[in-house]
Motif scaffolding. Sequence first.
Motif, PDB file in Angstrom:
ATOM      1  N   ASP B  23       0.889  -1.176  -0.135  1.00 43.79           N
ATOM      2  CA  ASP B  23      -0.087   0.044   0.047  1.00 43.79           C
ATOM      3  C   ASP B  23       0.664   1.447   0.029  1.00 43.79           C
ATOM      4  N   SER B  24       2.029   1.193   0.746  1.00 39.40           N
ATOM      5  CA  SER B  24       2.803   2.408   0.708  1.00 39.40           C
ATOM      6  C   SER B  24       4.065   2.176  -0.018  1.00 39.40           C
ATOM      7  N   LEU B  25       4.746   3.550  -0.420  1.00 37.87           N
ATOM      8  CA  LEU B  25       5.831   3.459  -0.873  1.00 37.87           C
ATOM      9  C   LEU B  25       6.976   2.945  -0.089  1.00 37.87           C
ATOM     10  N   VAL B  26       6.803   3.424   1.109  1.00 35.30           N
ATOM     11  CA  VAL B  26       7.970   2.870   2.096  1.00 35.30           C
ATOM     12  C   VAL B  26       7.907   1.087   1.968  1.00 35.30           C
ATOM     13  N   ASP B  27       6.736   0.607   2.124  1.00 34.82           N
ATOM     14  CA  ASP B  27       6.958  -0.734   2.119  1.00 34.82           C
ATOM     15  C   ASP B  27       7.531  -1.413   0.861  1.00 34.82           C
ATOM     16  N   ALA B  28       6.873  -0.824  -0.401  1.00 36.42           N
ATOM     17  CA  ALA B  28       7.478  -0.957  -1.688  1.00 36.42           C
ATOM     18  C   ALA B  28       8.938  -1.225  -1.846  1.00 36.42           C
ATOM     19  N   GLU B  29       9.539  -0.028  -1.277  1.00 36.74           N
ATOM     20  CA  GLU B  29      11.168   0.196  -1.168  1.00 36.74           C
ATOM     21  C   GLU B  29      11.588  -0.622  -0.367  1.00 36.74           C
ATOM     22  N   ASP B  30      10.977  -1.334   0.804  1.00 36.05           N
ATOM     23  CA  ASP B  30      11.588  -2.142   1.706  1.00 36.05           C
ATOM     24  C   ASP B  30      11.615  -3.283   0.701  1.00 36.05           C
ATOM     25  N   ALA B  31      10.486  -3.693   0.209  1.00 36.32           N
ATOM     26  CA  ALA B  31      10.451  -5.006  -0.677  1.00 36.32           C
ATOM     27  C   ALA B  31      11.535  -4.966  -1.761  1.00 36.32           C
ATOM     28  N   VAL B  32      11.698  -4.125  -2.364  1.00 38.80           N
ATOM     29  CA  VAL B  32      12.795  -3.886  -3.405  1.00 38.80           C
ATOM     30  C   VAL B  32      14.172  -4.263  -2.658  1.00 38.80           C
ATOM     31  N   GLN B  33      14.297  -3.576  -1.510  1.00 40.47           N
ATOM     32  CA  GLN B  33      15.579  -3.532  -0.829  1.00 40.47           C
ATOM     33  C   GLN B  33      15.838  -5.019  -0.512  1.00 40.47           C
ATOM     34  N   THR B  34      14.832  -5.676   0.168  1.00 40.48           N
ATOM     35  CA  THR B  34      15.049  -7.211   0.426  1.00 40.48           C
ATOM     36  C   THR B  34      15.390  -8.056  -0.460  1.00 40.48           C
ATOM     37  N   ALA B  35      14.748  -7.850  -1.772  1.00 39.39           N
ATOM     38  CA  ALA B  35      14.791  -8.810  -2.847  1.00 39.39           C
ATOM     39  C   ALA B  35      16.233  -8.404  -3.497  1.00 39.39           C
ATOM     40  N   VAL B  36      16.675  -7.123  -3.626  1.00 43.48           N
ATOM     41  CA  VAL B  36      18.068  -6.971  -4.198  1.00 43.48           C
ATOM     42  C   VAL B  36      19.076  -7.470  -3.203  1.00 43.48           C
ATOM     43  N   VAL B  37      18.869  -7.315  -2.094  1.00 43.45           N
ATOM     44  CA  VAL B  37      20.010  -7.932  -1.314  1.00 43.45           C
ATOM     45  C   VAL B  37      20.000  -9.269  -1.089  1.00 43.45           C
ATOM     46  N   LEU B  39      19.191 -11.120  -3.761  1.00 46.36           N
ATOM     47  CA  LEU B  39      19.570 -11.637  -5.001  1.00 46.36           C
ATOM     48  C   LEU B  39      21.082 -11.340  -5.066  1.00 46.36           C
ATOM     49  N   TRP B  40      21.581 -10.466  -4.480  1.00 43.68           N
ATOM     50  CA  TRP B  40      22.935  -9.920  -4.535  1.00 43.68           C
ATOM     51  C   TRP B  40      23.899 -11.162  -3.848  1.00 43.68           C
ATOM     52  N   LYS B  41      23.421 -11.446  -3.063  1.00 46.13           N
ATOM     53  CA  LYS B  41      24.059 -12.381  -1.947  1.00 46.13           C
ATOM     54  C   LYS B  41      24.369 -13.794  -2.642  1.00 46.13           C
ATOM     55  N   LYS B  42      22.986 -14.090  -3.611  1.00 46.79           N
ATOM     56  CA  LYS B  42      23.239 -15.371  -4.009  1.00 46.79           C
ATOM     57  C   LYS B  42      24.143 -15.101  -5.622  1.00 46.79           C
ATOM     58  N   HIS B  43      23.881 -14.106  -6.023  1.00 44.96           N
ATOM     59  CA  HIS B  43      24.301 -14.085  -7.511  1.00 44.96           C
ATOM     60  C   HIS B  43      25.346 -12.646  -7.777  1.00 44.96           C
ATOM     61  N   GLU B  44      26.187 -12.661  -6.641  1.00 44.68           N
ATOM     62  CA  GLU B  44      27.125 -11.410  -6.741  1.00 44.68           C
ATOM     63  C   GLU B  44      28.034 -11.540  -8.158  1.00 44.68           C
ATOM     64  N   ALA B  45      28.332 -12.526  -8.498  1.00 43.36           N
ATOM     65  CA  ALA B  45      29.230 -12.601  -9.517  1.00 43.36           C
ATOM     66  C   ALA B  45      28.363 -13.058 -10.809  1.00 43.36           C
ATOM     67  N   ASP B  46      27.342 -13.040 -10.860  1.00 41.85           N
ATOM     68  CA  ASP B  46      26.522 -13.145 -11.880  1.00 41.85           C
ATOM     69  C   ASP B  46      26.123 -12.013 -12.678  1.00 41.85           C
ATOM     70  N   GLU B  47      26.677 -11.631 -14.078  1.00 41.88           N
ATOM     71  CA  GLU B  47      26.669 -10.200 -14.661  1.00 41.88           C
ATOM     72  C   GLU B  47      25.109 -10.186 -15.268  1.00 41.88           C
ATOM     73  N   SER B  48      24.846 -11.592 -15.835  1.00 42.26           N
ATOM     74  CA  SER B  48      23.549 -11.529 -16.634  1.00 42.26           C
ATOM     75  C   SER B  48      22.417 -12.014 -15.984  1.00 42.26           C
ATOM     76  N   LEU B  49      21.891 -11.815 -14.922  1.00 42.15           N
ATOM     77  CA  LEU B  49      20.940 -11.969 -14.190  1.00 42.15           C
ATOM     78  C   LEU B  49      19.718 -11.491 -14.873  1.00 42.15           C
ATOM     79  N   PRO B  50      18.718 -12.498 -15.347  1.00 48.95           N
ATOM     80  CA  PRO B  50      17.419 -11.860 -16.201  1.00 48.95           C
ATOM     81  C   PRO B  50      16.731 -10.866 -15.369  1.00 48.95           C
ATOM     82  N   LEU B  51      16.312  -9.858 -15.884  1.00 50.55           N
ATOM     83  CA  LEU B  51      15.480  -8.954 -15.178  1.00 50.55           C
ATOM     84  C   LEU B  51      14.064  -9.652 -14.670  1.00 50.55           C
ATOM     85  N   GLY B  52      13.635 -10.549 -15.409  1.00 52.54           N
ATOM     86  CA  GLY B  52      12.490 -11.347 -14.853  1.00 52.54           C
ATOM     87  C   GLY B  52      12.803 -11.966 -13.523  1.00 52.54           C
TER      88      GLY B  52
END
Lengths: 169, 165
Positions: B23-37, B39-52
């Motif tokens: 519902d809120s921008l803050v929560d949406a940013e939290d979700a993006v932050q969680t997802a990116v962190v 993914l980064w931990k799992k695929h740090e070296a992967d340069e071609s991670l599909p956007l999907g």
Amino acid sequence: MMDEELKKLEAELARLKPRQPSRRLEAGIAGELANPQSGSVAWWKPVLAAAATIALAAGAWSFFIPGQKVPKVAEVSPPSTVAVDTQNDLASARTSADRARRVFRPVKVQTALLGYRDDGIILTSRNRPVRSRSCQLLDYVELESLDGKRKIMVTKPRKEIVLARAHVL
Amino acid sequence: MDWKKLIDEHGAKLVLYARQWCDSLVDAEDAVQTAVVKLWKKHEADESLPLGRVFVAVKHAAIDTVRSSKRRRLRELKANEEELEGTSLFEAAEIEEERRKLIEHALGRLPVEQREVIVMKIWSEMTFKEIGRALGISQNTAAARYRYGLRALVRMLPHSTASTS
């Protein structure tokens, strides 16, 4: 007719630009990556732990061997978080090249809000109701040597309690 | 995986996508932050991670964020702050303010399955094939959801043809 309407709507929607994320997002990711939680275990952590154990055992062994001197370990002081640009510090640097290498100055500072908690309304010592919020923050200071060849990133987590006037009536 | 580049190039789209659940921008940013962190931990070296894959991770994080009762409590508090910043999904654009609000409202009334396909197609410029692969559905299903969603929007926005030129 319907297809034409859909195309017009598609074009209209495409003209809307999604809102840019706030700075908080980038700072939050940087903060989390700088301070990884214990969730996932990286492959090098057990290796590092094993190496540290071996080093400790070797150190203890050398300490207990009679007649053998304990090797001296050079003391390494942590990098200063404050710029060393006072006159005294400059005087201590022997040459200008040495100074450029040894003296660091801050080039970037940032604070990330990692999270916060509402602790509810509390009474101050003067019996005033205030709302208390605990914030977890992470300060970053990026220091660069005067010659620009070396960089140090210093992060320091801190907790801040913010009190705001509570309107209860 | 260069997370800074990812946020620079796709941050706005990912936050918009997360807001389909949050519902809120803050929560949406939290979700993006969680997802990116994550993914980064799992695929740090992967340069071609599909956007999907990133979108899927954001979706899961957004759903978790909304489910979490702790976060829900905080969200109410954060939402007050957000009101000061404005809660619009989109930047002020060439489209009139009123019209933009109508579109946002209409989008919010669509079923989430249709909304997410519209967001991925229009604002992330993904193909139906990419969308289908990311969401685990066929590309025909993705295209159908998109069309149903747009048709519903046309019905909800009766003057859409008048304001476009």
